[in-house]
Design an enzyme around this catalytic site. Structure first.
Site, PDB file in Angstrom:
ATOM      1  CG  PHE A  51      35.315   0.967  13.854  1.00 11.59           C
ATOM      2  CD1 PHE A  51      35.083   1.582  12.635  1.00 11.59           C
ATOM      3  CD2 PHE A  51      34.282   0.874  14.762  1.00 11.59           C
ATOM      4  CE1 PHE A  51      33.852   2.109  12.335  1.00 11.59           C
ATOM      5  CE2 PHE A  51      33.049   1.401  14.469  1.00 11.59           C
ATOM      6  CZ  PHE A  51      32.825   2.017  13.256  1.00 11.59           C
ATOM      7  CG  ASP A  60      26.622  -0.245  15.988  1.00 13.15           C
ATOM      8  OD1 ASP A  60      25.578  -0.711  15.481  1.00 13.15           O
ATOM      9  OD2 ASP A  60      27.760  -0.546  15.593  1.00 13.15           O
ATOM     10  CG  LEU A  76      40.255 -12.689  21.763  1.00 11.21           C
ATOM     11  CD1 LEU A  76      39.970 -11.657  22.833  1.00 11.21           C
ATOM     12  CD2 LEU A  76      39.915 -14.073  22.272  1.00 11.21           C
ATOM     13  N   GLY A  77      38.833 -11.986  17.423  1.00 11.71           N
ATOM     14  CA  GLY A  77      37.790 -11.715  16.433  1.00 11.71           C
ATOM     15  C   GLY A  77      37.973 -10.370  15.785  1.00 11.71           C
TER      16      GLY A  77
END
Ligand SMILES: *[C@@H]1O[C@H](CO)[C@@H](O)[C@H](O)[C@H]1NC(C)=O
Ligand SMILES: *[C@@H]1O[C@H](CO)[C@@H](O)[C@H](O)[C@H]1NC(C)=O
Ligand SMILES: *[C@@H]1O[C@H](CO)[C@@H](O)[C@H](O)[C@H]1NC(C)=O
Ligand SMILES: *[C@@H]1O[C@H](CO)[C@@H](O)[C@H](O)[C@H]1NC(C)=O
Ligand SMILES: *[C@@H]1O[C@H](CO)[C@@H](O)[C@H](O)[C@H]1NC(C)=O
Ligand SMILES: *[C@@H]1O[C@H](CO)[C@@H](O)[C@H](O)[C@H]1NC(C)=O
Ligand SMILES: *[C@@H]1O[C@H](CO)[C@@H](O)[C@H](O)[C@H]1NC(C)=O
Ligand SMILES: *[C@@H]1O[C@H](CO)[C@@H](O)[C@H](O)[C@H]1NC(C)=O
Ligand SMILES: *[C@@H]1O[C@H](CO)[C@@H](O)[C@H](O)[C@H]1NC(C)=O
Length: 651
Positions: A340, A454, A335-336
């Site tokens: 990490f 983040d 998917l991507g």
């Protein structure tokens, strides 16, 4: 791994042995500067480590008035017992800068058994005593004060050093004016306090060289500390302000304490400690040997133990199951690339899942893995990506999430990408509101406050109805006592473009830095521009080229509505959008103190209140300013948690 464990254990035993030894022999420490990680070396009461120094009276939300604070070394100092006495030398660098004329009130080096400042000890009391304890001698204190204001007729002047024994009146005082030192001038000066068992002597110097020199002696006074203080005391600093204020900072501090007239105890320890160590080391080596023969090494007991404590909710998967679910992590199912590691689509028990395979190469991998499970594992919120489970086998760290059919937000909002669905204003509003709910929940809604650290478009996932869910908690931190370990402040966590200006100075993550990143995200969603909206590509990190600055310019020129993503045409409510943009700017205020809390943000988005006032001129970034999370009522925590707030540093 076995070797490193052995090493760790040996190291632990040796440190324990050394500690036992030094505690008996002396108290000795040296802070050439104060780092965030030194937080755990201090007992702090209304004082904080900021920019390499202890601010003994803190600058909270820009308010410096009527504070009393103290910061003590965590280990007590054995001053005397019936057959021995201690002596000590201590050197510290002070920087006090007046914020009023004159500054007020002063700072003191103190020996005391009390770890907290008495109530109402601000102002003339220097955080040492209050009206009651001064009169009743209820506080056991011996202090060397650096007084910056003549707050009492008996005070010599507004620039003196004095010795106080159990009350605020000084037994001896000397002005520093003749020595070219102005205590509250904002210049560093060095002080040296020495006790030889009979006399307390104070030396000061404008610089760090040769402070212990006869010409720098301010006074020497005979005193029997065992008559005024209990056997064991803490050493450290107190300070106070009144309506006269100053920043009372200690920049470095070295302390050496020695016992004199030692008794036979030492010999006994010298025999016992090594013997115990040998026995323990032997036992551990034996145990490791046995374990290494019997273990297959399939899973990690270390990690499991850590997870067992916290995570009952996300279930444990078998590697075999996840391989089957994702077609052995096949390329087609990819998917991507997440923060990490890689993310794969899978099917498990008839349900779509996303499996994140934490990169083996990332040495942070294990920490991210545990962070995710311990922070979001047990949370349940409509706008948080749900973690279904985890797996750790054969050095593979895997995380299993619910599947998000529409992928991440960054694929939709940036202008360049024409092929994608255009998000309507209603959808964008819904995304912003959803995320603010998630963040408000993390900050104020769960047992332990969680910082995401983040927040950015690529960490926001969209479900089939384009509802936003915040994901990727690899950097998230929970605020809790056990986190008081030694994080380095040098490595700043986060993503450029989303990082608040103060992050570059103190490397500290706070609720306000999360709010800042959220503000940037809001502006992005409305404008369709990247956070570092740059004209010249070289200066990616240049704050002046950021989306925040761009928008502030538009606002200043009265054109804030020009920021709207042209793809929306004119199908939006002008007032609503303006309110979101202003709220975004307020969240990106350069000064953390001025940013709204997530609770306020949510109220604005739901129309309960109007957006906070935003100055048309982008305010300058002012420093030092205390991270205001310590005082904001909105953020109030229970007593014991407050101490641990500052653990939230980068990795
Ligand atoms: C202060 O923190 C630094 C960095 O973690 C550490 O090396 C040092 O030992 C600490 N100082 C004291 C006196 O504990
Ligand atoms: C203090 O310093 C002096 C000289 O620098 C030294 O002789 C003495 O032993 C020191 N005392 C302690 C307690 O460290
Ligand atoms: C600090 O004190 C000096 C005089 O020592 C004075 O000139 C200055 O204005 C004071 N600073 C502030 C901020 O009041
Ligand atoms: C002084 O401090 C003590 C201990 O904190 C407290 O019990 C007492 O009420 C305080 N007195 C005043 C006048 O605030
Ligand atoms: C002492 O402190 C308490 C609360 O901190 C406050 O209500 C009270 O007015 C103070 N008393 C004096 C004499 O300042
Ligand atoms: C503090 O206490 C001492 C003695 O206990 C007394 O002499 C002195 O006047 C008190 N100071 C103030 C400012 O009340
Ligand atoms: C002392 O502190 C003031 C204010 O925080 C700061 O401006 C000044 O640079 C400091 N002095 C030194 C020598 O760092
Ligand atoms: C340090 O300060 C002292 C006075 O406190 C002065 O005599 C000496 O020259 C200074 N040394 C340096 C290197 O500035
Ligand atoms: C100790 O203090 C007394 C005054 O209280 C002084 O006369 C004497 O010289 C001091 N001794 C030393 C070693 O400084």
């Amino acid at each position: 791994m076995k070797n490193s464990l052995t090493c760790k254990l040996l190291f632990l035993i040796l440190t324990i042995a050394c500690k036992i030894e030094t505690q008996v022999k002396c108290l000795e420490f040296d802070f050439p500067t104060f780092e965030e990680s030194n937080d755990s070396d201090l007992i702090r009461d209304n004082s904080y480590i900021v920019l390499g120094a202890i601010q003994v009276t803190p600058d909270i939300r820009g308010s410096l008035t009527n504070h009393a604070g103290r910061a003590l070394y965590k280990k007590p100092f054995k001053l005397w017992n019936k057959d021995k006495k201690a002596t000590f030398n201590t050197t510290f660098v002070i920087n006090i800068s007046n914020q009023t004329n004159p500054g007020g009130e002063g700072l003191a080096f103190v020996l005391t058994p009390e770890t907290t400042a008495p109530q109402n000890s601000s102002g003339m009391w220097l955080g040492l005593v209050n009206e009651t304890t001064n009169r009743t001698l209820g506080s056991k204190i011996v202090a060397v004060e650096f007084d910056t204001r003549k707050s009492h007729p008996d005070d010599l002047d507004g620039n003196h050093v004095a010795l106080n024994v159990n009350n605020i009146n000084s037994v001896v005082q000397e002005s520093l004016s003749g020595r070219g030192i102005k205590i509250d001038s904002g210049n560093d000066f060095t002080a040296h306090v020495r006790y030889d068992g009979n006399n307390i002597s104070v030396y000061v110097s404008r610089n760090n060289s040769e402070v212990y020199n006869q010409r720098n002696l301010v006074f020497s006074r005979a005193i029997d500390l065992s008559a005024s203080l209990p056997e064991t005391v803490y050493v450290g600093f107190t300070a106070s302000t009144s309506s006269y204020t100053e920043l009372n900072c200690v920049r470095s501090w070295k302390f050496e304490g020695l016992e004199i007239d030692g008794d036979g105890n030492m010999l006994w320890l010298w025999i016992i400690v090594p013997t115990v160590c040998l026995v323990v080391i032997g036992a551990i080596l034996g145990l490791l040997f046995l374990r290494s023969r019997s273990r297959s090494g399939e899973t990690s007991p270390e990690i499991e133990a850590e997870l067992d404590n916290c995570a009952t909710n996300p279930q444990k998967f078998k590697l075999r199951e996840l391989k089957r679910a994702t077609g052995n992590f096949s390329h087609e199912n990819k998917l991507g690339q997440g923060g990490f590691g890689m993310v794969f689509k899978g099917k498990w028990e008839g349900r779509d899942i996303a499996v994140k395979r934490v990169s083996e190469k990332s040495h942070q991998g294990k920490q991210e893995f545990i962070s995710e499970i311990t922070t979001i594992g047990s949370l349940n919120h409509r706008n948080l990506v749900k973690l279904l489970g985890w797996c750790y086998e054969r050095k593979e760290y895997l995380l299993v999430y619910e599947y998000m059919p529409n992928g991440s937000l960054d694929r939709y909002i940036f202008l360049g990408d024409k092929s994608r669905t255009n998000l309507t204003w209603e959808t964008r509003k819904n995304i912003i509101r959803g995320l603010s709910q998630a963040l408000e929940y993390l900050h104020n809604g769960c047992d332990k406050r969680i910082l995401h650290r983040d927040i950015k478009a690529s960490n926001v996932m969209l479900d089939s109805d384009f509802n936003a869910k915040l994901g990727d908690f690899g950097l998230a931190r929970m605020i809790q006592q056990s986190e008081m370990t030694h994080h380095s402040t040098k490595e700043i966590a986060g993503t450029p473009g989303y990082m608040a200006p103060e992050t570059f100075l103190n490397g500290r993550a706070t609720v306000e830095t999360d709010v800042y990143a959220f503000g940037v995200l809001m502006l992005e969603v409305v404008s369709g521009k990247k956070p570092s909206y740059v004209l010249d590509k070289e200066n990616q990190s240049n704050y002046n080229n950021s989306i925040v600055n761009w928008l502030w310019e538009l606002y200043r020129n009265g054109n804030i509505m020009d920021a709207a993503d042209p793809r929306m045409g004119s199908s939006f409510n002008v007032e609503e959008m303006k309110s979101v943009l202003l709220l975004g700017l307020a969240c990106c205020h350069p000064n953390p103190n001025q940013r709204p809390s997530m609770r306020t943000v949510l109220k604005v988005l739901t129309g309960e209140t109007s957006p906070p006032d935003v100055p048309t001129e982008r305010p300058a970034f002012v420093w030092p300013a205390m991270p205001p999370s310590f005082s904001d009522v909105d953020y109030s925590l229970t007593g014991s948690q407050i101490d641990s707030l500052t653990v939230l540093t980068g990795r």
